[in-house]
Design a protein around this motif. Sequence first.
Motif, mmCIF file in Angstrom:
data_model
loop_
_atom_site.group_PDB
_atom_site.id
_atom_site.type_symbol
_atom_site.label_atom_id
_atom_site.label_comp_id
_atom_site.label_asym_id
_atom_site.label_seq_id
_atom_site.Cartn_x
_atom_site.Cartn_y
_atom_site.Cartn_z
ATOM 1 N N ASN A 120 -54.353 -33.718 -35.327
ATOM 2 C CA ASN A 120 -53.281 -33.040 -34.596
ATOM 3 C C ASN A 120 -53.374 -31.516 -34.609
ATOM 4 O O ASN A 120 -52.355 -30.823 -34.640
ATOM 5 C CB ASN A 120 -51.902 -33.479 -35.095
ATOM 6 N N CYS A 121 -54.604 -30.993 -34.597
ATOM 7 C CA CYS A 121 -54.751 -29.533 -34.516
ATOM 8 C C CYS A 121 -55.879 -29.136 -33.567
ATOM 9 O O CYS A 121 -56.482 -28.075 -33.728
ATOM 10 C CB CYS A 121 -54.935 -28.916 -35.892
ATOM 11 N N ALA A 122 -56.152 -29.980 -32.580
ATOM 12 C CA ALA A 122 -57.195 -29.656 -31.601
ATOM 13 C C ALA A 122 -56.764 -28.465 -30.757
ATOM 14 O O ALA A 122 -55.637 -28.430 -30.266
ATOM 15 C CB ALA A 122 -57.481 -30.851 -30.698
ATOM 16 N N PRO A 123 -57.641 -27.490 -30.594
ATOM 17 C CA PRO A 123 -57.294 -26.350 -29.753
ATOM 18 C C PRO A 123 -57.388 -26.703 -28.269
ATOM 19 O O PRO A 123 -58.033 -27.687 -27.895
ATOM 20 C CB PRO A 123 -58.356 -25.308 -30.127
ATOM 21 N N GLN A 124 -56.741 -25.897 -27.457
ATOM 22 C CA GLN A 124 -56.868 -26.058 -26.019
ATOM 23 C C GLN A 124 -58.301 -25.750 -25.611
ATOM 24 O O GLN A 124 -59.039 -25.093 -26.347
ATOM 25 C CB GLN A 124 -55.897 -25.129 -25.290
ATOM 26 N N ILE A 125 -58.671 -26.237 -24.430
ATOM 27 C CA ILE A 125 -60.042 -26.040 -23.965
ATOM 28 C C ILE A 125 -60.057 -25.551 -22.523
ATOM 29 O O ILE A 125 -59.086 -25.718 -21.782
ATOM 30 C CB ILE A 125 -60.874 -27.328 -24.081
ATOM 31 N N LYS A 126 -61.165 -24.940 -22.163
ATOM 32 C CA LYS A 126 -61.436 -24.531 -20.788
ATOM 33 C C LYS A 126 -62.306 -25.622 -20.172
ATOM 34 O O LYS A 126 -63.478 -25.758 -20.530
ATOM 35 C CB LYS A 126 -62.158 -23.181 -20.756
ATOM 36 N N LEU A 127 -61.732 -26.428 -19.286
ATOM 37 C CA LEU A 127 -62.467 -27.548 -18.685
ATOM 38 C C LEU A 127 -63.681 -27.071 -17.900
ATOM 39 O O LEU A 127 -64.743 -27.691 -17.958
ATOM 40 C CB LEU A 127 -61.559 -28.369 -17.780
ATOM 41 N N GLU A 128 -63.518 -25.962 -17.174
ATOM 42 C CA GLU A 128 -64.626 -25.475 -16.345
ATOM 43 C C GLU A 128 -65.806 -24.977 -17.175
ATOM 44 O O GLU A 128 -66.911 -24.834 -16.670
ATOM 45 C CB GLU A 128 -64.132 -24.374 -15.388
ATOM 46 N N SER A 129 -65.558 -24.764 -18.470
ATOM 47 C CA SER A 129 -66.599 -24.252 -19.369
ATOM 48 C C SER A 129 -67.023 -25.272 -20.416
ATOM 49 O O SER A 129 -67.801 -24.957 -21.311
ATOM 50 C CB SER A 129 -66.100 -22.981 -20.059
ATOM 51 N N THR A 130 -66.503 -26.500 -20.313
ATOM 52 C CA THR A 130 -66.840 -27.577 -21.246
ATOM 53 C C THR A 130 -67.905 -28.465 -20.607
ATOM 54 O O THR A 130 -67.733 -28.953 -19.495
ATOM 55 C CB THR A 130 -65.579 -28.384 -21.611
ATOM 56 N N HIS A 131 -69.010 -28.645 -21.304
ATOM 57 C CA HIS A 131 -70.180 -29.367 -20.784
ATOM 58 C C HIS A 131 -69.861 -30.828 -20.480
ATOM 59 O O HIS A 131 -69.137 -31.486 -21.231
ATOM 60 C CB HIS A 131 -71.321 -29.279 -21.796
ATOM 61 N N ILE A 132 -70.435 -31.328 -19.409
ATOM 62 C CA ILE A 132 -70.200 -32.708 -18.951
ATOM 63 C C ILE A 132 -70.526 -33.752 -20.027
ATOM 64 O O ILE A 132 -69.916 -34.819 -20.071
ATOM 65 C CB ILE A 132 -70.967 -32.989 -17.645
ATOM 66 N N ASN A 133 -71.455 -33.441 -20.922
ATOM 67 C CA ASN A 133 -71.813 -34.400 -21.972
ATOM 68 C C ASN A 133 -70.672 -34.665 -22.949
ATOM 69 O O ASN A 133 -70.707 -35.637 -23.698
ATOM 70 C CB ASN A 133 -73.062 -33.957 -22.730
ATOM 71 N N ALA A 134 -69.638 -33.820 -22.930
ATOM 72 C CA ALA A 134 -68.466 -34.076 -23.773
ATOM 73 C C ALA A 134 -67.818 -35.403 -23.389
ATOM 74 O O ALA A 134 -67.204 -36.071 -24.226
ATOM 75 C CB ALA A 134 -67.456 -32.938 -23.646
#
Length: 124
Positions: free
Chosen positions: A94-108
């Motif tokens: 319960n402490c995952a940070p927010q992410i930038k989808l446009e900068s997160t690799h498709i392999n995620a």
Amino acid sequence: MTKEVALNVLGEPLVPCSFDPLTGFFRDGCCKTDENDLGRHLVCAVVTKAFLQFSLEKGNDLITPRPEYQFPGLVPGDQWCLCISRWSEALAANCAPQIKLESTHINALKTVPLDTLKQFEASE
């Protein structure tokens, strides 16, 4: 020989995550990966104090500057390419940070469903 364009989780060309601090497995500002990236630094996260403390407790100090590795240390609000496994651990805690989808690799998407990632999309 043409170089393959890295894609993000939205199926579009990968947008850089951060140049200050300079991030990415290749230290090119992008969350790109290849077979040498054993940690799979795929997630462009906007780090928080809670996440940085969580990472420190897991043995990965992202706070302390390490000039010998050209690492300035992170502060809340910095964008950083995280290992998908550490982001997933933070999600479970319960402490995952927010992410930038446009900068997160498709392999995620091999580890975390897009619907879950979208729940953590950082607003501009």
